[in-house]
Each structure stands twice: as structure tokens, then as C-alpha cells.
Write a protein that holds these residues in place. Structure first.
Motif, PDB file in Angstrom:
ATOM      1  N   ALA A   4     -14.740  -0.760   5.306  1.00  0.00           N
ATOM      2  CA  ALA A   4     -14.938   0.773   5.422  1.00  0.00           C
ATOM      3  C   ALA A   4     -15.468   1.272   6.644  1.00  0.00           C
ATOM      4  CB  ALA A   4     -16.002   1.389   4.226  1.00  0.00           C
ATOM      5  N   PHE A   5     -15.472   2.682   7.107  1.00  0.00           N
ATOM      6  CA  PHE A   5     -15.715   3.028   8.153  1.00  0.00           C
ATOM      7  C   PHE A   5     -17.105   4.162   8.249  1.00  0.00           C
ATOM      8  CE2 PHE A   5     -11.346   1.918   8.458  1.00  0.00           C
ATOM      9  CZ  PHE A   5     -11.340   1.229   9.415  1.00  0.00           C
ATOM     10  N   LEU A   6     -18.014   3.521   8.971  1.00  0.00           N
ATOM     11  CA  LEU A   6     -19.252   4.261   8.995  1.00  0.00           C
ATOM     12  C   LEU A   6     -19.397   5.399  10.440  1.00  0.00           C
ATOM     13  CD1 LEU A   6     -22.222   4.923   8.213  1.00  0.00           C
ATOM     14  CD2 LEU A   6     -22.854   2.906   9.800  1.00  0.00           C
ATOM     15  N   LEU A   7     -19.495   6.722   9.670  1.00  0.00           N
ATOM     16  CA  LEU A   7     -19.630   7.869  10.735  1.00  0.00           C
ATOM     17  C   LEU A   7     -21.023   7.927  11.486  1.00  0.00           C
ATOM     18  CD1 LEU A   7     -18.309  10.153  12.258  1.00  0.00           C
ATOM     19  CD2 LEU A   7     -18.900  11.482  10.296  1.00  0.00           C
ATOM     20  N   ILE A   8     -21.036   7.449  12.455  1.00  0.00           N
ATOM     21  CA  ILE A   8     -22.480   7.563  13.146  1.00  0.00           C
ATOM     22  C   ILE A   8     -22.485   9.183  13.927  1.00  0.00           C
ATOM     23  CG2 ILE A   8     -24.056   6.635  14.893  1.00  0.00           C
ATOM     24  CD1 ILE A   8     -23.001   3.909  13.798  1.00  0.00           C
ATOM     25  N   PHE A  22     -16.208   6.279   5.245  1.00  0.00           N
ATOM     26  CA  PHE A  22     -14.868   6.539   4.934  1.00  0.00           C
ATOM     27  C   PHE A  22     -14.055   5.395   4.614  1.00  0.00           C
ATOM     28  CE2 PHE A  22     -16.936  10.057   7.146  1.00  0.00           C
ATOM     29  CZ  PHE A  22     -16.437  11.100   6.571  1.00  0.00           C
ATOM     30  N   ARG A  23     -13.055   5.296   3.796  1.00  0.00           N
ATOM     31  CA  ARG A  23     -12.114   4.333   3.335  1.00  0.00           C
ATOM     32  C   ARG A  23     -10.935   4.270   4.579  1.00  0.00           C
ATOM     33  NH1 ARG A  23     -12.465   3.801  -1.990  1.00  0.00           N
ATOM     34  NH2 ARG A  23     -12.738   5.456  -3.410  1.00  0.00           N
ATOM     35  N   SER A  24     -10.747   5.587   5.072  1.00  0.00           N
ATOM     36  CA  SER A  24      -9.716   5.618   6.328  1.00  0.00           C
ATOM     37  C   SER A  24     -10.485   5.795   7.488  1.00  0.00           C
ATOM     38  CB  SER A  24      -8.926   6.826   5.843  1.00  0.00           C
ATOM     39  OG  SER A  24      -7.982   7.113   6.991  1.00  0.00           O
ATOM     40  N   VAL A  25      -9.845   5.160   8.743  1.00  0.00           N
ATOM     41  CA  VAL A  25     -10.313   5.610   9.775  1.00  0.00           C
ATOM     42  C   VAL A  25     -10.005   6.833  10.439  1.00  0.00           C
ATOM     43  CG1 VAL A  25      -8.548   4.411  11.182  1.00  0.00           C
ATOM     44  CG2 VAL A  25     -10.689   4.485  12.154  1.00  0.00           C
ATOM     45  N   THR A  26      -8.671   7.265   9.802  1.00  0.00           N
ATOM     46  CA  THR A  26      -8.358   8.590  10.107  1.00  0.00           C
ATOM     47  C   THR A  26      -9.135   9.747   9.726  1.00  0.00           C
ATOM     48  OG1 THR A  26      -5.910   7.706  10.059  1.00  0.00           O
ATOM     49  CG2 THR A  26      -6.190  10.095  10.036  1.00  0.00           C
ATOM     50  N   ALA A  56     -20.118  11.284  18.318  1.00  0.00           N
ATOM     51  CA  ALA A  56     -20.027  10.692  16.728  1.00  0.00           C
ATOM     52  C   ALA A  56     -18.840   9.848  17.072  1.00  0.00           C
ATOM     53  CB  ALA A  56     -19.462  11.760  15.958  1.00  0.00           C
ATOM     54  N   TYR A  57     -18.981   8.802  16.390  1.00  0.00           N
ATOM     55  CA  TYR A  57     -17.956   7.501  16.364  1.00  0.00           C
ATOM     56  C   TYR A  57     -17.907   6.888  14.956  1.00  0.00           C
ATOM     57  CZ  TYR A  57     -21.905   4.387  17.371  1.00  0.00           C
ATOM     58  OH  TYR A  57     -23.378   3.865  17.413  1.00  0.00           O
ATOM     59  N   CYS A  58     -16.820   6.389  14.826  1.00  0.00           N
ATOM     60  CA  CYS A  58     -16.720   5.389  13.582  1.00  0.00           C
ATOM     61  C   CYS A  58     -16.872   4.107  13.695  1.00  0.00           C
ATOM     62  CB  CYS A  58     -15.314   5.628  13.062  1.00  0.00           C
ATOM     63  SG  CYS A  58     -15.076   7.438  12.878  1.00  0.00           S
ATOM     64  N   LYS A  59     -17.669   3.382  12.934  1.00  0.00           N
ATOM     65  CA  LYS A  59     -18.004   1.950  13.189  1.00  0.00           C
ATOM     66  C   LYS A  59     -17.464   1.024  12.044  1.00  0.00           C
ATOM     67  CE  LYS A  59     -21.983  -1.087  13.284  1.00  0.00           C
ATOM     68  NZ  LYS A  59     -23.358  -1.225  13.357  1.00  0.00           N
ATOM     69  N   PRO A  60     -16.546   0.167  12.212  1.00  0.00           N
ATOM     70  CA  PRO A  60     -16.073  -0.683  10.826  1.00  0.00           C
ATOM     71  C   PRO A  60     -17.111  -1.450  10.409  1.00  0.00           C
ATOM     72  CG  PRO A  60     -14.785  -1.320  13.098  1.00  0.00           C
ATOM     73  CD  PRO A  60     -15.981  -0.256  13.444  1.00  0.00           C
ATOM     74  N   VAL A  61     -17.528  -1.069   9.030  1.00  0.00           N
ATOM     75  CA  VAL A  61     -18.498  -2.063   8.380  1.00  0.00           C
ATOM     76  C   VAL A  61     -17.915  -2.625   7.102  1.00  0.00           C
ATOM     77  CG1 VAL A  61     -20.628  -0.753   9.273  1.00  0.00           C
ATOM     78  CG2 VAL A  61     -19.251   0.152   7.208  1.00  0.00           C
ATOM     79  N   LYS A  62     -18.733  -3.535   6.472  1.00  0.00           N
ATOM     80  CA  LYS A  62     -18.286  -4.105   5.119  1.00  0.00           C
ATOM     81  C   LYS A  62     -19.345  -3.394   4.122  1.00  0.00           C
ATOM     82  CE  LYS A  62     -16.194  -8.372   5.940  1.00  0.00           C
ATOM     83  NZ  LYS A  62     -16.176  -9.898   5.749  1.00  0.00           N
ATOM     84  N   VAL A  63     -18.992  -2.815   2.944  1.00  0.00           N
ATOM     85  CA  VAL A  63     -19.765  -2.430   2.222  1.00  0.00           C
ATOM     86  C   VAL A  63     -19.701  -3.057   0.632  1.00  0.00           C
ATOM     87  CG1 VAL A  63     -20.260  -0.259   3.219  1.00  0.00           C
ATOM     88  CG2 VAL A  63     -18.244  -0.475   1.657  1.00  0.00           C
TER      89      VAL A  63
END
Length: 70
Positions: A4-8, A22-26, A56-63
Motif C-alpha cells: 500500500a502507499f502511506l501518505l505522510i 491508499f491502494r493506489s499511488v495515483t 506531503a509524500y507517499c511511502k510504499p509500505v506493507k500492511v
């Protein structure tokens, strides 16, 4: 586990939020761009007070698969 993508969100140099996944980076990038918009009579980014500057940026993570995603 799923990716998933974590919004920081960082405001004034301090992390304000890191609980929006979020499921989608978009989709994540859309919200990152929206929360960092600043309106006012600043003239340029250098005119924005430090405590109001946002990043703000999106970080790929595993959940876990059961975690709520947007």
C-alpha cells in the motif's frame, strides 16, 4: 501482507499525519498534492511562514490485508 502507499504529511517541519493508507499511488499522490496547496497573498513560496510550509509524500509500505485502505 499487501503493498500500500502511506501518505505522510509534514507541516512546519513536524509530522502531522501518517495514518492514511491508499491502494493506489495515483490516489495517494492526488491527496498529497491537495493537502500541500496554499492560498493567500504570499507572492511566492518564500513568503509562506515556516510554520505553514507543508510537504506531503507517499511511502510504499506493507500492511495487513485487514487494514482499512482508501
Amino acid at each position: 501482507m499487501i503493498h500500500a502507499f502511506l501518505l505522510i504529511v509534514i507541516l512546519g517541519g513536524k509530522v502531522q499525519s501518517q495514518d492514511m493508507y491508499f491502494r493506489s499511488v495515483t490516489d495517494c499522490n492526488y491527496f498529497a498534492s491537495q493537502v500541500t496547496k496554499r492560498y493567500g497573498n504570499y507572492g511566492s513560496i518564500s513568503g509562506v511562514p515556516t510554520k505553514h510550509k507543508a510537504t506531503a509524500y507517499c511511502k510504499p509500505v506493507k500492511v495487513t490485508a485487514s487494514q482499512e485502505l482508501y
